[in-house]
Design an enzyme around this catalytic site. Structure first.
Site, PDB file in Angstrom:
ATOM      1  N   LYS A  74      36.705   1.528  41.090  1.00 22.85           N
ATOM      2  CA  LYS A  74      36.453   1.450  42.535  1.00 22.85           C
ATOM      3  C   LYS A  74      34.967   1.566  42.878  1.00 22.85           C
ATOM      4  O   LYS A  74      34.514   0.982  43.857  1.00 22.85           O
ATOM      5  CB  LYS A  74      37.234   2.538  43.270  1.00 22.85           C
ATOM      6  N   ASP A 110      41.758   2.538  51.575  1.00 28.44           N
ATOM      7  CA  ASP A 110      42.364   3.843  51.248  1.00 28.44           C
ATOM      8  C   ASP A 110      42.280   4.813  52.430  1.00 28.44           C
ATOM      9  O   ASP A 110      43.225   5.565  52.695  1.00 28.44           O
ATOM     10  CB  ASP A 110      41.658   4.486  50.036  1.00 28.44           C
ATOM     11  N   ARG A 159      36.744  21.735  40.900  1.00 27.14           N
ATOM     12  CA  ARG A 159      36.412  22.421  39.641  1.00 27.14           C
ATOM     13  C   ARG A 159      34.897  22.464  39.461  1.00 27.14           C
ATOM     14  O   ARG A 159      34.308  23.505  39.242  1.00 27.14           O
ATOM     15  CB  ARG A 159      37.084  21.657  38.491  1.00 27.14           C
ATOM     16  N   THR A 160      34.251  21.302  39.592  1.00 25.82           N
ATOM     17  CA  THR A 160      32.789  21.245  39.477  1.00 25.82           C
ATOM     18  C   THR A 160      32.213  21.425  40.879  1.00 25.82           C
ATOM     19  O   THR A 160      32.219  20.486  41.690  1.00 25.82           O
ATOM     20  CB  THR A 160      32.353  19.891  38.882  1.00 25.82           C
TER      21      THR A 160
HETATM   22  P1  NAP Z   1      38.651  10.876  40.115  1.00 28.61           P
HETATM   23  O1  NAP Z   1      37.560  10.175  40.825  1.00 28.61           O
HETATM   24  O2  NAP Z   1      38.705  10.836  38.624  1.00 28.61           O
HETATM   25  O3  NAP Z   1      38.566  12.443  40.563  1.00 28.61           O
HETATM   26  C1  NAP Z   1      39.418  13.408  40.001  1.00 28.61           C
HETATM   27  C2  NAP Z   1      39.208  14.778  40.650  1.00 28.61           C
HETATM   28  O4  NAP Z   1      40.158  15.657  40.060  1.00 28.61           O
HETATM   29  C3  NAP Z   1      37.826  15.384  40.409  1.00 28.61           C
HETATM   30  O5  NAP Z   1      37.473  16.138  41.544  1.00 28.61           O
HETATM   31  C4  NAP Z   1      38.064  16.319  39.200  1.00 28.61           C
HETATM   32  O6  NAP Z   1      37.227  17.451  39.200  1.00 28.61           O
HETATM   33  C5  NAP Z   1      39.489  16.780  39.456  1.00 28.61           C
HETATM   34  N1  NAP Z   1      40.189  17.126  38.207  1.00 28.61           N
HETATM   35  C6  NAP Z   1      40.636  16.272  37.267  1.00 28.61           C
HETATM   36  N2  NAP Z   1      41.254  16.950  36.276  1.00 28.61           N
HETATM   37  C7  NAP Z   1      41.171  18.276  36.612  1.00 28.61           C
HETATM   38  C8  NAP Z   1      41.619  19.480  35.992  1.00 28.61           C
HETATM   39  N3  NAP Z   1      42.290  19.476  34.840  1.00 28.61           N
HETATM   40  N4  NAP Z   1      41.377  20.663  36.618  1.00 28.61           N
HETATM   41  C9  NAP Z   1      40.716  20.688  37.802  1.00 28.61           C
HETATM   42  N5  NAP Z   1      40.262  19.577  38.438  1.00 28.61           N
HETATM   43  C10 NAP Z   1      40.493  18.393  37.858  1.00 28.61           C
HETATM   44  O7  NAP Z   1      40.085  10.412  40.596  1.00 28.61           O
HETATM   45  P2  NAP Z   1      40.485   9.733  42.010  1.00 28.61           P
HETATM   46  O8  NAP Z   1      40.244   8.281  41.968  1.00 28.61           O
HETATM   47  O9  NAP Z   1      39.891  10.545  43.112  1.00 28.61           O
HETATM   48  O10 NAP Z   1      42.084   9.916  41.996  1.00 28.61           O
HETATM   49  C11 NAP Z   1      42.674  11.200  42.116  1.00 28.61           C
HETATM   50  C12 NAP Z   1      44.202  11.061  42.244  1.00 28.61           C
HETATM   51  O11 NAP Z   1      44.540  10.381  43.449  1.00 28.61           O
HETATM   52  C13 NAP Z   1      44.835  10.266  41.093  1.00 28.61           C
HETATM   53  O12 NAP Z   1      46.056  10.892  40.748  1.00 28.61           O
HETATM   54  C14 NAP Z   1      45.083   8.899  41.731  1.00 28.61           C
HETATM   55  O13 NAP Z   1      46.161   8.226  41.124  1.00 28.61           O
HETATM   56  C15 NAP Z   1      45.418   9.287  43.158  1.00 28.61           C
HETATM   57  N6  NAP Z   1      45.170   8.201  44.147  1.00 28.61           N
HETATM   58  C16 NAP Z   1      46.219   7.702  44.866  1.00 28.61           C
HETATM   59  C17 NAP Z   1      46.018   6.706  45.811  1.00 28.61           C
HETATM   60  C18 NAP Z   1      47.188   6.177  46.601  1.00 28.61           C
HETATM   61  O14 NAP Z   1      47.113   5.104  47.196  1.00 28.61           O
HETATM   62  N7  NAP Z   1      48.278   6.911  46.643  1.00 28.61           N
HETATM   63  C19 NAP Z   1      44.742   6.182  46.026  1.00 28.61           C
HETATM   64  C20 NAP Z   1      43.684   6.709  45.290  1.00 28.61           C
HETATM   65  C21 NAP Z   1      43.901   7.717  44.343  1.00 28.61           C
HETATM   66  P3  NAP Z   1      35.738  17.443  38.532  1.00 28.61           P
HETATM   67  O15 NAP Z   1      34.813  16.895  39.596  1.00 28.61           O
HETATM   68  O16 NAP Z   1      35.484  18.875  38.228  1.00 28.61           O
HETATM   69  O17 NAP Z   1      35.829  16.574  37.308  1.00 28.61           O
END
Ligand code: NAP
Length: 284
Positions: A74, A110, A159-160
């Site tokens: 993205k 989104d 977390r961060t």
């Molecule tokens: P991303 O950019 O990879 O961000 C992930 C976030 O989760 C970061 O803040 C990360 O923290 C945190 N995280 C990951 N693993 C962790 C752990 N074990 N413990 C604590 N914190 C953790 O992902 P994203 O694109 O934002 O997507 C996040 C979720 O939303 C996914 O499940 C995705 O499928 C979902 N989503 C759904 C839609 C929809 O249309 N329904 C749209 C977009 C996204 P750090 O900064 O510390 O690494």
């Protein structure tokens, strides 16, 4: 004679990401095309980092109508399009690309999907006191939607903490660490809690989160979705709080993208049913 799924005239839309095999978008968009008898097909494309640039270029080469863009591209796609919509520019991420003449335009649906999912369940953003957990790409769209919707105060837990601080500065939120999820006074003042992390989806537990400390009507919205309840929503449901999973956002962001791709209003009820949700009309 009924039209075959793909004819010589069929227009192609798709999703670019990795992985894409669990995506509900093909099922949802193809159901919508069938319902409106549109000569379109929606196809999953698993793209590798080295091929994403070529995939975006292929839109013009092959006459592809548009793509949805998902994890992990993205933010990469921002630099690959000719032009961004104001929303995509403000969020700094693209989840929908389409052609206008020979230009490839990057949009972000989104944020609209997030707002509409809540609005259609009677949750108002104006004045809301929100806790957003996670500060990744999707949190950017959520924070944009909250700002546009006039949310009261927004606390961003990550977390961060440094990442949360950077994002919080951009969107006028307050950054905290994940220990805030046990902070009962903070939780007692929330009207909406959003999970934008994938924690627990691959098995294992969610964080120590005291859902019962939130007010009774506090909506819990997980952007993620899975086969059953996500670990975050399981905690919220156990505490008796209202819940929504990411399929609601998926449908509403998809409805806006559908309009960009086809010029037609999306059949939202068909899309809800295609992902296993009750149509809105029957819910009321
Ligand atoms: P991303 O950019 O990879 O961000 C992930 C976030 O989760 C970061 O803040 C990360 O923290 C945190 N995280 C990951 N693993 C962790 C752990 N074990 N413990 C604590 N914190 C953790 O992902 P994203 O694109 O934002 O997507 C996040 C979720 O939303 C996914 O499940 C995705 O499928 C979902 N989503 C759904 C839609 C929809 O249309 N329904 C749209 C977009 C996204 P750090 O900064 O510390 O690494």
């Amino acid at each position: 004679m009924p039209r075959a799924l793909v004819e010589g005239t069929t227009r192609v839309v798709g999703i670019l990401g990795n992985p894409v095999d669990h995506s509900l978008s093909p099922r949802m968009h193809n159901a919508a095309y069938a319902a409106l008898d549109l000569d379109y097909v929606y196809v999953p494309f698993r793209a590798m980092p080295a091929t994403i640039r070529g995939a975006v270029r292929a839109m013009n080469t092959l006459g592809i109508v548009g793509f949805n863009v998902t994890v992990p591209y993205k933010q990469d796609v921002v630099k690959l399009v000719n032009r961004l919509t104001p929303t995509a520019a403000a969020i700094g991420a693209v989840n929908t690309i389409y052609r206008e003449g020979s230009d490839v335009v990057g949009d972000n649906t989104d944020a609209a999907g997030f707002s509409e999912a809540l609005r259609s369940h009677g949750v108002k953003l104006r004045g809301a006191h929100v806790l957003v957990i996670g500060a990744g790409g999707s949190a950017r769209a959520v924070l944009h939607a909250l700002r546009e919707g006039g949310a009261g105060d927004v606390v961003l837990a990550n977390r961060t903490v440094l990442t949360a601080r950077r994002l919080a500065r951009e969107f006028a939120a307050t950054a905290v660490g994940l220990d805030a999820l046990e902070h009962e006074a903070l939780l007692a003042s929330r009207t909406l809690v959003v999970n934008s992390t994938p924690i627990g989806l691959e098995g294992g537990a969610y964080l120590d989160y005291r859902a019962a400390a939130t007010p009774k009507g506090c909506m819990h919205f997980d952007l993620a979705y899975g086969r059953g309840l996500t670990p975050f929503l399981a905690l919220a449901q156990r505490a008796g709080r209202p819940i929504l999973d990411g399929r609601h956002m998926l449908v509403h962001q998809g409805a806006v993208a559908f309009r960009r791709f086809t010029g037609r209003k999306a059949p939202v009820d068909v899309m809800l049913e295609a992902v296993g949700l009750a149509p809105a009309a029957r819910k009321r």
